[in-house]
Design an enzyme around this catalytic site. Structure first.
Site, PDB file in Angstrom:
ATOM      1  N   THR A   1      59.294  56.652  61.838  1.00 46.29           N
ATOM      2  CA  THR A   1      60.390  56.307  62.749  1.00 46.29           C
ATOM      3  C   THR A   1      61.511  55.618  61.974  1.00 46.29           C
ATOM      4  O   THR A   1      61.236  54.870  61.028  1.00 46.29           O
ATOM      5  CB  THR A   1      59.868  55.338  63.842  1.00 46.29           C
ATOM      6  OG1 THR A   1      58.807  55.975  64.545  1.00 46.29           O
ATOM      7  CG2 THR A   1      60.956  54.952  64.849  1.00 46.29           C
TER       8      THR A   1
ATOM      9  N   ASP B   1      57.165  58.454  56.021  1.00 48.40           N
ATOM     10  CA  ASP B   1      57.835  57.357  56.731  1.00 48.40           C
ATOM     11  C   ASP B   1      58.664  56.551  55.732  1.00 48.40           C
ATOM     12  O   ASP B   1      58.541  56.728  54.511  1.00 48.40           O
ATOM     13  CB  ASP B   1      56.790  56.454  57.408  1.00 48.40           C
ATOM     14  CG  ASP B   1      57.391  55.607  58.528  1.00 48.40           C
ATOM     15  OD1 ASP B   1      58.623  55.656  58.730  1.00 48.40           O
ATOM     16  OD2 ASP B   1      56.623  54.896  59.199  1.00 48.40           O
ATOM     17  N   SER B   2      59.490  55.674  56.253  1.00 48.22           N
ATOM     18  CA  SER B   2      60.286  54.806  55.386  1.00 48.22           C
ATOM     19  C   SER B   2      59.698  53.387  55.449  1.00 48.22           C
ATOM     20  O   SER B   2      58.584  53.192  55.923  1.00 48.22           O
ATOM     21  CB  SER B   2      61.747  54.826  55.821  1.00 48.22           C
ATOM     22  OG  SER B   2      62.525  54.143  54.872  1.00 48.22           O
TER      23      SER B   2
ATOM     24  N   THR C   1      66.047  56.711  58.297  1.00 53.10           N
ATOM     25  CA  THR C   1      65.723  57.603  57.176  1.00 53.10           C
ATOM     26  C   THR C   1      64.933  58.801  57.708  1.00 53.10           C
ATOM     27  O   THR C   1      65.154  59.945  57.291  1.00 53.10           O
ATOM     28  CB  THR C   1      64.904  56.839  56.102  1.00 53.10           C
ATOM     29  OG1 THR C   1      65.516  55.563  55.895  1.00 53.10           O
ATOM     30  CG2 THR C   1      64.863  57.603  54.788  1.00 53.10           C
TER      31      THR C   1
ATOM     32  N   GLU D   1      52.895  53.779  63.576  1.00 51.30           N
ATOM     33  CA  GLU D   1      53.014  54.076  62.142  1.00 51.30           C
ATOM     34  C   GLU D   1      51.727  53.719  61.402  1.00 51.30           C
ATOM     35  O   GLU D   1      51.281  54.437  60.514  1.00 51.30           O
ATOM     36  CB  GLU D   1      54.197  53.294  61.561  1.00 51.30           C
ATOM     37  CG  GLU D   1      55.527  53.751  62.140  1.00 51.30           C
ATOM     38  CD  GLU D   1      56.709  52.886  61.780  1.00 51.30           C
ATOM     39  OE1 GLU D   1      57.831  53.326  62.017  1.00 51.30           O
ATOM     40  OE2 GLU D   1      56.527  51.768  61.265  1.00 51.30           O
TER      41      GLU D   1
ATOM     42  N   LYS E   1      65.850  49.107  49.497  1.00 48.79           N
ATOM     43  CA  LYS E   1      64.586  48.638  50.085  1.00 48.79           C
ATOM     44  C   LYS E   1      63.620  48.088  49.034  1.00 48.79           C
ATOM     45  O   LYS E   1      62.603  47.506  49.382  1.00 48.79           O
ATOM     46  CB  LYS E   1      63.904  49.784  50.838  1.00 48.79           C
ATOM     47  CG  LYS E   1      64.750  50.455  51.912  1.00 48.79           C
ATOM     48  CD  LYS E   1      64.944  49.548  53.084  1.00 48.79           C
ATOM     49  CE  LYS E   1      65.681  50.177  54.240  1.00 48.79           C
ATOM     50  NZ  LYS E   1      65.009  51.265  54.888  1.00 48.79           N
TER      51      LYS E   1
ATOM     52  N   ASP F   1      60.905  48.853  55.413  1.00 49.64           N
ATOM     53  CA  ASP F   1      61.973  47.841  55.397  1.00 49.64           C
ATOM     54  C   ASP F   1      62.050  47.171  54.036  1.00 49.64           C
ATOM     55  O   ASP F   1      63.120  46.789  53.584  1.00 49.64           O
ATOM     56  CB  ASP F   1      61.707  46.810  56.506  1.00 49.64           C
ATOM     57  CG  ASP F   1      61.785  47.471  57.868  1.00 49.64           C
ATOM     58  OD1 ASP F   1      62.836  48.051  58.170  1.00 49.64           O
ATOM     59  OD2 ASP F   1      60.777  47.461  58.596  1.00 49.64           O
TER      60      ASP F   1
HETATM   61  C1  5RP Z   1      60.245  51.438  61.940  1.00 50.84           C
HETATM   62  C2  5RP Z   1      60.018  51.301  60.468  1.00 50.84           C
HETATM   63  C3  5RP Z   1      61.000  51.954  59.578  1.00 50.84           C
HETATM   64  O1  5RP Z   1      60.334  52.739  58.643  1.00 50.84           O
HETATM   65  C4  5RP Z   1      61.787  50.914  58.859  1.00 50.84           C
HETATM   66  O2  5RP Z   1      62.320  50.013  59.809  1.00 50.84           O
HETATM   67  C5  5RP Z   1      62.921  51.524  58.035  1.00 50.84           C
HETATM   68  O3  5RP Z   1      63.872  52.056  58.888  1.00 50.84           O
HETATM   69  P1  5RP Z   1      65.220  52.734  58.397  1.00 50.84           P
HETATM   70  O4  5RP Z   1      64.862  54.062  57.839  1.00 50.84           O
HETATM   71  O5  5RP Z   1      66.053  52.832  59.632  1.00 50.84           O
HETATM   72  O6  5RP Z   1      65.837  51.834  57.359  1.00 50.84           O
HETATM   73  O7  5RP Z   1      59.090  50.698  60.009  1.00 50.84           O
HETATM   74  O8  5RP Z   1      59.301  50.731  62.687  1.00 50.84           O
END
Ligand code: 5RP
Length: 219
Positions: free
Chosen positions: A28, A81-82, A31, A103, A121, A84
């Site tokens: 989610t 997934d990405s 990214t 996730e 990141k 923070d």
């Molecule tokens: C969502 C997450 C996302 O992977 C994280 O927040 C990174 O988001 P973005 O791609 O918008 O920087 O853990 O719950």
């Protein structure tokens, strides 16, 4: 270079790791928005996806990608997934978008976790980004008290409910010395659904998109 372009490049790079006729787990966030776009170009090559959040499910369906119920499977081939924050041990803080429980479930079921990030990141020490914890609403006061005891500053995320109708506490100033012990400790508090520390299930491949190109870390 524009940060969204970096995210997009990382997302397209992840397609290299998707295998034919498999189920892909989809994370989610902004990214992952680009990853869903990229995935739509090979949607006939895969069996389908399982999604970590309602938001991602809607985006996937809009692209005509078949979304399966995660409970139809015991294991998933690849999860993308990405994060923070991510360190050089491929451990992460996640949950900025509030989808951490979905996730964590899908990443735990996946044979391979591919994390796609822009270079902003990357950190040496995790913890500057406020650590999200999904909790059931009744536990708000108790969890806040326990978090203060371990040195963190808890802040309730206002006007936000998770897909599971729970709430999020974001923890500031936490000194994460022993990450695995901290993940276990927070997860063991009554009322915690899950904490956004991804140490017990860290990523296997990290795709980092920077101004000077793509760098890939592997376990
Ligand atoms: C969502 C997450 C996302 O992977 C994280 O927040 C990174 O988001 P973005 O791609 O918008 O920087 O853990 O719950």
């Amino acid at each position: 270079m524009n940060i969204n372009l970096l995210k997009k490049k990382a997302a397209w790079e992840a397609l290299k790791y998707i295998r034919p006729n498999t189920i892909v787990g989809v994370g989610t966030g902004s990214t992952i928005y680009y990853f869903i776009e990229a995935l739509s170009t090979i949607k006939h090559f895969i069996t389908g996806v399982v999604s970590s959040s309602h938001v991602s499910t809607l985006l996937l369906q809009k692209q005509g990608i078949k979304v399966f119920n995660v409970n139809d499977f015991h294991s998933i081939d690849t999860y993308v997934d990405s994060a923070d924050e991510i360190n050089n041990k491929m451990q992460m803080i996640k949950g900025g978008g509030g989808a951490l429980t979905g996730e964590k479930i899908i990443s735990s079921m996946s044979k391979k976790f591919i994390c796609i990030v822009d270079a902003s990141k990357q950190v040496t020490t995790l913890g500057k980004f406020p650590l999200p914890i999904e909790i059931i609403p009744m536990a708000k006061s108790y969890i806040a008290t326990e978090i203060i005891k371990i040195g963190g500053y808890p802040e309730y995320r206002k006007n936000f409910f998770t897909d599971n109708r729970n709430i999020i506490i974001d923890v500031y100033n936490l000194n994460i010395q022993d990450p695995i012990a901290m993940e276990k400790k927070i997860n063991s508090l009554s009322g915690v659904v899950t904490v956004g520390l991804f140490f017990l299930r860290k990523s296997d491949i990290v795709i980092i998109s920077a101004k000077n190109g793509i760098k890939t870390l592997k376990k």
